[in-house]
Scaffold this active site. Structure first.
Site, short mmCIF file in Angstrom:
data_model
loop_
_atom_site.label_atom_id
_atom_site.label_comp_id
_atom_site.label_asym_id
_atom_site.label_seq_id
_atom_site.Cartn_x
_atom_site.Cartn_y
_atom_site.Cartn_z
N LYS A 1 0.82 -1.21 0.05
CA LYS A 1 -0.06 -0.04 0.00
C LYS A 1 0.75 1.01 -0.08
CE LYS A 1 -4.18 1.02 -0.11
NZ LYS A 1 -5.45 0.06 -0.66
N ASP B 1 -6.83 4.26 -4.93
CA ASP B 1 -7.42 4.21 -3.77
C ASP B 1 -8.27 5.37 -3.34
OD1 ASP B 1 -7.68 2.08 -1.24
OD2 ASP B 1 -7.43 3.63 -0.29
P1 NDP Z 1 -13.11 7.48 -3.28
O1 NDP Z 1 -11.91 8.38 -2.99
O2 NDP Z 1 -13.36 7.12 -4.72
O3 NDP Z 1 -14.33 7.75 -2.33
C1 NDP Z 1 -13.97 7.59 -0.99
C2 NDP Z 1 -15.52 8.08 -0.43
O4 NDP Z 1 -15.36 8.06 1.02
C3 NDP Z 1 -15.74 9.48 -0.67
O5 NDP Z 1 -17.09 9.61 -0.77
C4 NDP Z 1 -15.40 10.14 0.77
O6 NDP Z 1 -16.12 11.50 0.75
C5 NDP Z 1 -15.47 9.25 1.62
N1 NDP Z 1 -14.49 9.12 2.58
C6 NDP Z 1 -13.06 8.99 2.64
N2 NDP Z 1 -12.58 9.23 3.72
C7 NDP Z 1 -13.19 9.50 4.65
C8 NDP Z 1 -13.16 9.78 6.06
N3 NDP Z 1 -11.91 9.85 6.49
N4 NDP Z 1 -14.48 10.03 6.35
C9 NDP Z 1 -15.82 9.87 5.79
N5 NDP Z 1 -15.98 9.59 4.36
C10 NDP Z 1 -14.67 9.60 4.14
O7 NDP Z 1 -12.15 6.12 -2.71
P2 NDP Z 1 -12.73 4.53 -2.99
O8 NDP Z 1 -14.29 4.49 -3.25
O9 NDP Z 1 -11.96 4.03 -4.13
O10 NDP Z 1 -12.54 3.91 -1.62
C11 NDP Z 1 -13.37 3.67 -0.60
C12 NDP Z 1 -12.78 2.73 0.43
O11 NDP Z 1 -12.89 1.41 -0.46
C13 NDP Z 1 -11.53 2.84 0.88
O12 NDP Z 1 -11.54 2.48 2.27
C14 NDP Z 1 -10.71 2.05 -0.05
O13 NDP Z 1 -9.63 1.78 0.87
C15 NDP Z 1 -11.31 0.81 -0.08
N6 NDP Z 1 -11.27 -0.12 -1.50
C16 NDP Z 1 -11.14 0.55 -2.61
C17 NDP Z 1 -10.92 -0.03 -3.83
C18 NDP Z 1 -10.67 0.45 -5.20
O14 NDP Z 1 -10.60 -0.23 -6.03
N7 NDP Z 1 -10.84 1.73 -5.23
C19 NDP Z 1 -10.82 -1.51 -3.57
C20 NDP Z 1 -10.86 -2.06 -2.13
C21 NDP Z 1 -11.11 -1.14 -1.46
P3 NDP Z 1 -15.19 12.85 0.58
O15 NDP Z 1 -15.32 13.02 -0.70
O16 NDP Z 1 -16.06 13.69 1.54
O17 NDP Z 1 -13.82 12.70 1.11
O1 2IT Z 2 -7.81 -1.86 -1.23
C1 2IT Z 2 -7.56 -2.08 -2.35
O2 2IT Z 2 -7.64 -3.39 -2.81
C2 2IT Z 2 -7.28 -1.49 -3.46
N1 2IT Z 2 -7.33 -0.04 -3.16
C3 2IT Z 2 -7.17 -1.82 -4.80
C4 2IT Z 2 -5.59 -2.22 -5.09
C5 2IT Z 2 -5.18 -2.61 -6.32
O3 2IT Z 2 -4.02 -3.01 -6.70
O4 2IT Z 2 -6.29 -2.79 -7.30
#
Ligand code: NDP
Ligand code: 2IT
Length: 450
Positions: free
Chosen positions: A127, A167
């Site tokens: 990460k 992420d």
């Molecule tokens: P994005 O940046 O696209 O979206 C994040 C969302 O979560 C936004 O709506 C944001 O709101 C909100 N958010 C972020 N930080 C906070 C916080 N501290 N408190 C409250 N709300 C928060 O990120 P992703 O959708 O990619 O990621 C979301 C989650 O999924 C994370 O935990 C990430 O690690 C996990 N994840 C992502 C993957 C991927 O492929 N993208 C894969 C697996 C897991 P705001 O805009 O107001 O900050």
């Molecule tokens: O938390 C996760 O698994 C991710 N943000 C995606 C990682 C990746 O390498 O696609």
């Protein structure tokens, strides 16, 4: 925990990693469930299996200087935790968020080892990211930051070494700017060095949708195992980013009604069902706030977040999908959800439930789809992107989605079978940890002390 070896290692981890509460939480959660494997394999203590798993292979911390639109010079901190390369190149996302610190990076890297093992694909765990806050920054500022970040990161990554992706705060735009900089420095097109690329220069169809879709495939399988389905269910989803949006889309396709979504400022409730096209417009195109939803849906309700307990978990729902960030679903929120009759909680974010919340939900018979299994569809599809880049060939959207679906079905099966085999049927949190740990421990034994 009655196993002496486990208790000893946990104590060491506490002492060796002071001020890293998230990392400790993630380690504790895994260690508290793998006891039955250790009881069967007393040789693991002599081989220091746990001690080696909890120590990152390498931590890289670096300075990221950049110039904003006003000409001011700013400095952020960059990280890459190369946690474990036992079963493949280091693989995992990059997070740009002001809360990023070493503890959060290490918890995410540690989780990623197990998640990636569950996918069945050859990817190790990593990460990275920065405490850079992308909110309110111009496109040029984002580009300059990404270029400076890559000016250091490039020397530590490679398509057979370490493959970052997105992420929180890092999507196709940021990956594009980083890829451009990497390509320029290396003077070579090495497509598989980053995943989550745009389709026009080497990305995979369905990668954008993969984490959210995969989450719903996992929840579908979990419900099916309990003779239920998504059809007609009410769903609430925290966050409105990449994972949340595509989880909502697939849940709707399966006949569920998504009534609430959120961002860090608050949540919207729309009893008619969320207008997802509008959410995409606000979040993916305009990069605005979710409260703007009310400009077009006057009868929706917006509730500002005022404490650590998000208002979204107060809403009555059958299925709750935390898809924002770590520890966003507290014990208080879990109690509210149970009071309101929740059936299942599916973790789209990484470690979104506190340990107390998870324990409470399981105790009350709520089905819990654990993050490292349920959100593995994103990284699994990243691995499919890497294989397409290696083959210099592309799959259609339908082909990638079918592969993703199969992978999620297999992950759920592994969680269910391990939970049953080790005497905790229906506990997929333990099932996921057990399945991944067994595979990793076996690979460590096979590869010797390295
Ligand atoms: P994005 O940046 O696209 O979206 C994040 C969302 O979560 C936004 O709506 C944001 O709101 C909100 N958010 C972020 N930080 C906070 C916080 N501290 N408190 C409250 N709300 C928060 O990120 P992703 O959708 O990619 O990621 C979301 C989650 O999924 C994370 O935990 C990430 O690690 C996990 N994840 C992502 C993957 C991927 O492929 N993208 C894969 C697996 C897991 P705001 O805009 O107001 O900050
Ligand atoms: O938390 C996760 O698994 C991710 N943000 C995606 C990682 C990746 O390498 O696609």
């Amino acid at each position: 925990m009655s196993n002496a070896y486990l208790s000893k290692v946990l104590e060491q981890v506490k002492q060796n990693n002071p001020n890293e509460p998230e990392f400790l939480q993630a380690v504790k959660e895994v260690l508290s469930t793998v006891e039955p494997v250790l009881d069967k394999h007393s040789e693991y203590e002599k081989l220091a299996i746990l001690e080696r798993l909890v120590e990152p292979e390498r931590i890289i911390i670096f300075r990221v200087p950049w110039v904003n639109d006003k000409g001011e010079i700013l400095v952020n901190r960059g990280y890459r935790i190369q946690f474990n390369s036992l079963i493949g190149p280091y693989k995992g996302g990059l997070r740009f968020h002001p809360s990023v610190n070493q503890s959060i990076m290490k918890f995410l890297g540690f989780e990623q080892i197990f998640k990636n093992a569950l996918t069945g694909l050859p990817i190790g765990g990593a990460k990275g990211g920065s405490d850079f806050d992308p909110k309110g920054k111009s496109d040029t500022e984002i580009m300059h930051f990404c270029q400076s970040f890559m000016a250091e990161l490039y020397r530590h990554i490679g398509q057979d070494v370490d493959v970052p992706a997105g992420d929180i705060g890092v999507g196709a735009r940021e990956i594009g700017y980083m890829f451009g900089q990497y390509r320029k420095i290396r003077n070579a097109y090495e497509g598989g060095v980053l995943t989550g690329k745009a389709i026009c220069y080497g990305g995979s169809l369905a990668r954008k949708e993969a984490t959210g879709f995969g989450l719903i495939f996992y929840v579908r399988e979990m419900l099916k195992a309990h003779k239920d389905s998504l059809q007609g269910k009410t769903v609430t989803i925290s966050g409105s980013g990449n994972v949340a949006i595509y989880a909502a889309q697939k849940a709707m396709e399966y006949g569920a009604k998504v009534v609430a979504m959120s961002d860090s400022n608050g949540c919207i409730y729309d009893y008619k069902g969320i207008d997802l096209d509008l959410i995409k417009q606000i979040k993916e195109v305009e990069r605005g706030r979710i409260s703007e939803y009310l400009n077009q849906h006057y009868d929706a309700i917006y509730t500002e977040r005022t404490s650590e307990d998000s208002p979204i978990w107060e809403i009555k729902t059958d299925i709750a999908l935390p898809c924002a960030t770590q520890n966003e679903l507290t014990l208080n929120s879990a109690k509210k959800l149970v009071e309101n009759g929740v059936l299942a909680v599916g973790e789209g974010a990484n470690m979104p439930c506190t340990q107390e919340a998870t324990d409470y939900l399981l105790e009350k018979g709520v089905l819990v789809a654990p993050a490292k299994a349920a959100n593995a569809g994103g990284v699994a599809t990243s691995a499919i992107e890497m294989s397409q880049n290696s083959m210099r060939f592309y799959y259609s959207f339908e082909e990638v989605e079918a592969k993703l679906d199969r992978i999620m079905v297999n992950i759920f099966k592994a969680c269910r079978e391990n939970a049953e085999q080790y005497g905790c049927p229906g506990n997929y949190v333990a099932g996921a940890n057990l399945a991944a740990f067994k595979k990793l421990a076996e690979a460590m034994v096979a590869q010797g002390v390295v």
